[in-house]
Design a protein around this motif. Structure first.
Motif, PDB file in Angstrom:
ATOM      1  N   TYR A  39       4.447  -8.214   4.607  1.00 41.31           N
ATOM      2  CA  TYR A  39       4.135  -8.016   3.200  1.00 41.31           C
ATOM      3  C   TYR A  39       2.637  -7.892   2.934  1.00 41.31           C
ATOM      4  O   TYR A  39       2.226  -7.742   1.803  1.00 41.31           O
ATOM      5  CB  TYR A  39       4.716  -9.158   2.363  1.00 41.31           C
ATOM      6  N   SER A  40       1.816  -7.944   3.965  1.00 37.22           N
ATOM      7  CA  SER A  40       0.372  -7.849   3.760  1.00 37.22           C
ATOM      8  C   SER A  40      -0.123  -6.402   3.752  1.00 37.22           C
ATOM      9  O   SER A  40      -1.302  -6.156   3.576  1.00 37.22           O
ATOM     10  CB  SER A  40      -0.360  -8.642   4.841  1.00 37.22           C
ATOM     11  N   GLN A  41       0.766  -5.462   3.946  1.00 39.66           N
ATOM     12  CA  GLN A  41       0.371  -4.055   3.999  1.00 39.66           C
ATOM     13  C   GLN A  41       0.219  -3.474   2.596  1.00 39.66           C
ATOM     14  O   GLN A  41       0.860  -3.927   1.653  1.00 39.66           O
ATOM     15  CB  GLN A  41       1.429  -3.247   4.748  1.00 39.66           C
ATOM     16  N   SER A  42      -0.601  -2.431   2.497  1.00 40.97           N
ATOM     17  CA  SER A  42      -0.742  -1.712   1.227  1.00 40.97           C
ATOM     18  C   SER A  42       0.526  -0.887   0.986  1.00 40.97           C
ATOM     19  O   SER A  42       1.343  -0.704   1.887  1.00 40.97           O
ATOM     20  CB  SER A  42      -1.951  -0.788   1.266  1.00 40.97           C
ATOM     21  N   LYS A  43       0.673  -0.364  -0.218  1.00 45.51           N
ATOM     22  CA  LYS A  43       1.846   0.441  -0.558  1.00 45.51           C
ATOM     23  C   LYS A  43       1.943   1.662   0.349  1.00 45.51           C
ATOM     24  O   LYS A  43       3.028   2.005   0.821  1.00 45.51           O
ATOM     25  CB  LYS A  43       1.779   0.854  -2.023  1.00 45.51           C
ATOM     26  N   GLU A  44       0.813   2.302   0.615  1.00 44.91           N
ATOM     27  CA  GLU A  44       0.813   3.491   1.473  1.00 44.91           C
ATOM     28  C   GLU A  44       1.221   3.128   2.902  1.00 44.91           C
ATOM     29  O   GLU A  44       1.975   3.866   3.545  1.00 44.91           O
ATOM     30  CB  GLU A  44      -0.575   4.156   1.472  1.00 44.91           C
ATOM     31  N   GLN A  45       0.712   1.998   3.400  1.00 47.79           N
ATOM     32  CA  GLN A  45       1.086   1.563   4.748  1.00 47.79           C
ATOM     33  C   GLN A  45       2.570   1.231   4.815  1.00 47.79           C
ATOM     34  O   GLN A  45       3.238   1.560   5.806  1.00 47.79           O
ATOM     35  CB  GLN A  45       0.261   0.336   5.147  1.00 47.79           C
ATOM     36  N   GLN A  46       3.102   0.581   3.776  1.00 47.27           N
ATOM     37  CA  GLN A  46       4.527   0.258   3.759  1.00 47.27           C
ATOM     38  C   GLN A  46       5.374   1.525   3.740  1.00 47.27           C
ATOM     39  O   GLN A  46       6.400   1.608   4.419  1.00 47.27           O
ATOM     40  CB  GLN A  46       4.862  -0.611   2.550  1.00 47.27           C
ATOM     41  N   ARG A  47       4.938   2.525   2.988  1.00 43.44           N
ATOM     42  CA  ARG A  47       5.684   3.792   2.952  1.00 43.44           C
ATOM     43  C   ARG A  47       5.668   4.477   4.309  1.00 43.44           C
ATOM     44  O   ARG A  47       6.675   5.006   4.764  1.00 43.44           O
ATOM     45  CB  ARG A  47       5.093   4.712   1.890  1.00 43.44           C
ATOM     46  N   GLU A  48       4.510   4.460   4.963  1.00 46.66           N
ATOM     47  CA  GLU A  48       4.384   5.092   6.284  1.00 46.66           C
ATOM     48  C   GLU A  48       5.260   4.376   7.314  1.00 46.66           C
ATOM     49  O   GLU A  48       5.982   5.027   8.070  1.00 46.66           O
ATOM     50  CB  GLU A  48       2.915   5.080   6.730  1.00 46.66           C
ATOM     51  N   ILE A  49       5.214   3.057   7.348  1.00 47.08           N
ATOM     52  CA  ILE A  49       6.007   2.314   8.335  1.00 47.08           C
ATOM     53  C   ILE A  49       7.499   2.446   8.034  1.00 47.08           C
ATOM     54  O   ILE A  49       8.317   2.519   8.945  1.00 47.08           O
ATOM     55  CB  ILE A  49       5.560   0.836   8.448  1.00 47.08           C
ATOM     56  N   THR A  50       7.858   2.528   6.765  1.00 42.54           N
ATOM     57  CA  THR A  50       9.263   2.730   6.399  1.00 42.54           C
ATOM     58  C   THR A  50       9.754   4.066   6.928  1.00 42.54           C
ATOM     59  O   THR A  50      10.851   4.166   7.489  1.00 42.54           O
ATOM     60  CB  THR A  50       9.453   2.648   4.868  1.00 42.54           C
ATOM     61  N   MET A  51       8.942   5.108   6.796  1.00 41.88           N
ATOM     62  CA  MET A  51       9.316   6.426   7.307  1.00 41.88           C
ATOM     63  C   MET A  51       9.453   6.390   8.827  1.00 41.88           C
ATOM     64  O   MET A  51      10.398   6.964   9.385  1.00 41.88           O
ATOM     65  CB  MET A  51       8.275   7.462   6.873  1.00 41.88           C
ATOM     66  N   ARG A  52       8.548   5.692   9.495  1.00 40.21           N
ATOM     67  CA  ARG A  52       8.624   5.574  10.957  1.00 40.21           C
ATOM     68  C   ARG A  52       9.874   4.803  11.378  1.00 40.21           C
ATOM     69  O   ARG A  52      10.495   5.119  12.392  1.00 40.21           O
ATOM     70  CB  ARG A  52       7.355   4.939  11.502  1.00 40.21           C
TER      71      ARG A  52
END
Length: 167
Positions: free
Chosen positions: A91-104
Motif C-alpha cells: 500500500y506504499s505505492q503511488s496510484k500510478e505504481q499500483q496501476r502498473e503492478i496491477t497490469m503486470r
C-alpha cells in the motif's frame, strides 16, 4: 515555516520529558485470554481439509493452483512469517505504481492460463470456477479482483449480447 517550527518544538518537549512510571497500564482482559476447548483438550481434533471444504465449498484444486501461482511470483509480494509464506499488497505505492503492478499481475495470470475459457466457457461449472478465482484474487487484493471481475465478467457478457444482436 511557523508550522514546522511549532512541530519541532512540540516534538522536542515530548522527547525530553522523563517519566519513571508509565502513564498507562495494561490489564488482562478475559476475552483476550480465552482459549477455545479445541486448544486445551488434547482429544479434540481439528480437520483443516474439512474446514476448507466448508468455507471454500467448491473448486478446491483450482483455488490451490491459483494460490500457488501467486506465491511463486514476486509480483504478489510473497512474505515469509512463522515458517509460512503469505502474499501481501504493497500500500506504499503511488496510484500510478499500483496501476502498473496491477497490469503486470494481470499479464502474469494471463500467461499462466488463469483466464482460459473465462470468456468462452459455458455452464454452471465455469461460473463456479470464475467465482472461485475471483475469491482467491480477492483474498490477495480486492481491488485486483474487482478489476478482473469488471473486465472479464461484465465485458464478456456485454460482448456476448452484442454478438447475439449482430447475428
Amino acid at each position: 515555516m511557523e508550522k514546522v517550527s511549532f512541530r519541532i518544538e512540540v516534538l522536542t518537549r515530548h522527547l525530553s520529558q522523563k517519566t519513571s512510571t508509565p502513564k498507562y497500564t495494561f490489564q488482562s482482559v478475559p476475552c483476550l485470554s480465552y482459549k477455545p476447548p479445541e486448544l486445551s483438550e488434547p482429544s479434540a481434533v481439528f480437520n483443516i481439509k474439512e474446514m476448507r471444504k466448508l468455507v471454500d465449498g467448491h473448486n478446491l484444486k483450482e483455488r490451490e493452483w491459483l494460490f500457488g501461482l501467486m506465491l511463486q511470483s514476486n509480483l504478489f509480494n510473497p512474505i515469509e512469517r512463522g515458517g509460512k509464506v503469505f502474499v501481501s499488497h504493497d500500500y506504499s505505492q503511488s496510484k500510478e505504481q499500483q496501476r502498473e503492478i496491477t497490469m503486470r499481475r494481470i499479464e502474469y495470470l494471463l500467461e499462466h492460463g488463469v483466464f482460459k475459457k473465462w470468456f468462452t466457457g459455458k455452464g454452471p461449472e465455469n461460473e463456479w470456477r470464475k467465482l472461485a478465482f475471483s475469491d482467491c484474487v480477492g483474498v490477495f487484493d480486492y481491488s485486483l479482483s474487482i478489476k478482473l471481475g469488471v473486465h472479464l465478467t461484465l465485458w464478456s457478457q456485454l460482448r456476448e449480447k452484442l454478438s447475439i444482436l449482430e447475428a
